[in-house]
Write an enzyme that holds these catalytic residues in place. Structure first.
Site, PDB file in Angstrom:
ATOM      1  N   SER A   6       3.164   3.040  -4.432  1.00  0.00           N
ATOM      2  CA  SER A   6       2.982   2.951  -2.987  1.00  0.00           C
ATOM      3  C   SER A   6       2.464   4.219  -2.330  1.00  0.00           C
ATOM      4  CB  SER A   6       4.305   2.554  -2.326  1.00  0.00           C
ATOM      5  OG  SER A   6       5.300   3.537  -2.569  1.00  0.00           O
TER       6      SER A   6
ATOM      7  N   HIS B  51       3.136  -3.932  -3.457  1.00  0.00           N
ATOM      8  CA  HIS B  51       1.818  -3.597  -2.918  1.00  0.00           C
ATOM      9  C   HIS B  51       0.678  -4.278  -3.671  1.00  0.00           C
ATOM     10  CE1 HIS B  51       2.787  -0.642   0.203  1.00  0.00           C
ATOM     11  NE2 HIS B  51       3.816  -0.328  -0.559  1.00  0.00           N
TER      12      HIS B  51
ATOM     13  N   LYS C 200       4.457  -7.463   3.360  1.00  0.00           N
ATOM     14  CA  LYS C 200       3.263  -6.623   3.375  1.00  0.00           C
ATOM     15  C   LYS C 200       2.040  -7.537   3.498  1.00  0.00           C
ATOM     16  CE  LYS C 200       5.299  -2.577   1.170  1.00  0.00           C
ATOM     17  NZ  LYS C 200       6.714  -2.975   1.244  1.00  0.00           N
TER      18      LYS C 200
END
Length: 392
Positions: A180, A208, A239
């Site tokens: 990340s 991610h 996300k």
């Protein structure tokens, strides 16, 4: 109030060192431009990779769910808080991830804690990349299993750890799919091959990578064509998916066991209908609108090339996470503040989130950015970088 003097002293020291950061409230929805303190800024700090937080289909699904099922569920999943929509979504997500089953939790953080704390005991060992996410580190702290750390994405170091742990009942190797802070991708194919060689289990945190890598955003396992060879996938729904929550994608046995033993699952109220319905719609959008991911990667290449051309150090990023590495903690925050002055919201990241001397402004481009906005952002970076003598 008396008793907090040591905390107040530490806070003052952080302020003196330029490390203290205040929360920055947004006054608008989460898009390519946001409003802060009445000023419109180009947003380069959000994890909203595909712009799904404001996608019309997700908003409509949330409104309809609230109208039909209410604002909340009123219970944990194991008592009275499992609605049919929860299980329907988990079946859809399992099909999307090419796994037997999935289980949805309140966040990616709690998903990691649930897996590591419930599946491992003192007979086992967990082997973790040294730069894994804080949620993995905290999950490891909750287990009675032995732990070994291998050097970041270093396969020789991983193999040494596997060789040294042959006497344990279960060896679980844990890695982020995408790291990340640096934006690099784990060498998952090599990790899986080592795990197969030494009869170890592999767990990947795809926070991610979900919605970013793989076909239709299925993640790093699909990106490397490793479907069926990774034992546990953990990810987030907050996300690229654009809503809230975390998931565990694995076998039916793992799902059933965590329902029985996973404390974050057992003792947390289930997601409200709005969240579940919006997450389900987001997965359908990933299937229906692959052009969003194509646009994300087009913008990623454009911004990354522009920053590098200006002379900024973007490290080893391979993804939409593109750090602008400054080194000095105070200067990284000064860069963030100066960018804000020039119309760009890009947060500074310093110790303890990253190692000392590795402070940076972390940028994340999204599918919603236009070339014009990215050009404006690059112009702001050039001004700020020269003003602070970061670039010449």
């Amino acid at each position: 109030m008396k008793g907090f003097e040591h905390i107040e002293k530490e806070l003052e020291e952080m302020k003196e060192q330029g490390l203290f950061r205040s929360l920055i409230p947004l006054e608008s929805d989460q898009k390519a431009k946001v409003t802060i303190d009445g000023k419109e800024l180009i947003q380069l700090s959000s994890n909203n990779y595909l712009g799904l937080t404001t996608h019309p289909r997700l908003k409509l699904a949330a409104v309809r769910a609230a109208d039909e099922f209410g604002a909340g569920t009123g219970s944990v999943r194991t008592i009275a808080g499992t609605f049919t929509m929860h299980e329907e979504f988990e079946k859809m997500l399992a099909e999307f991830k090419h796994t037997e089953a999935t289980l949805v939790l309140q966040s990616g953080f709690t998903a990691n804690q649930a897996v590591l704390a419930s599946l491992l005991s003192k007979e086992d060992v967990v082997i973790s990349d040294e730069l894994n996410h804080a949620s993995i580190i905290d999950g490891i702290r909750l287990t009675k299993a032995a732990r070994k750390i291998y050097k970041h994405v270093d396969m020789e170091s991983l193999e040494e750890a596997l060789k040294a742990s042959k006497d344990y009942r279960t060896r679980l190797v844990v890695t982020d799919g995408v790291f990340s802070m640096d934006g690099n991708i784990a060498p998952l194919k090599e990790i899986v091959e080592l795990c197969e060689k030494y009869d170890a289990l592999i767990m990947v945190d795809d926070a991610h990578a979900s919605g970013v890598l793989g076909r239709n955003g299925r993640g790093t396992v699909d990106h490397f064509d490793l479907n069926g060879r990774v034992h546990i996938q953990v990810g987030t729904l907050s996300k690229a998916v654009g809503v809230l929550g975390g998931y565990i994608a694995s076998t039916q046995a793992v799902r059933d066991y965590i329902i029985q033993k996973g404390r974050p699952f057992l003792f947390s109220t289930s997601h409200p209908p709005t969240v579940t319905a919006a997450c389900q719609e987001a997965i359908q959008v990933l299937l229906d609108e692959p052009e969003l991911i194509e646009k994300l990667w087009e913008n990623t290449r454009y911004l990354k090339a522009g920053l590098e051309k200006l002379g900024f150090d973007t490290g080893k990023s391979e993804t939409p996470i593109t750090p602008v590495i400054v080194g000095d903690e105070k200067k990284a925050h000064e860069l963030s503040d100066t960018l804000k002055k020039y119309g760009v919201f890009a947060q500074g990241i310093a110790f303890p989130t990253v190692a000392k001397g590795q402070a940076r402004v972390r940028t994340i481009v999204t599918a919603e950015h236009t070339k014009e906005l990215l050009d404006e952002a690059l112009a702001a970076f050039e001004k700020a970088g020269k003003e602070l003598n970061i670039i010449s």
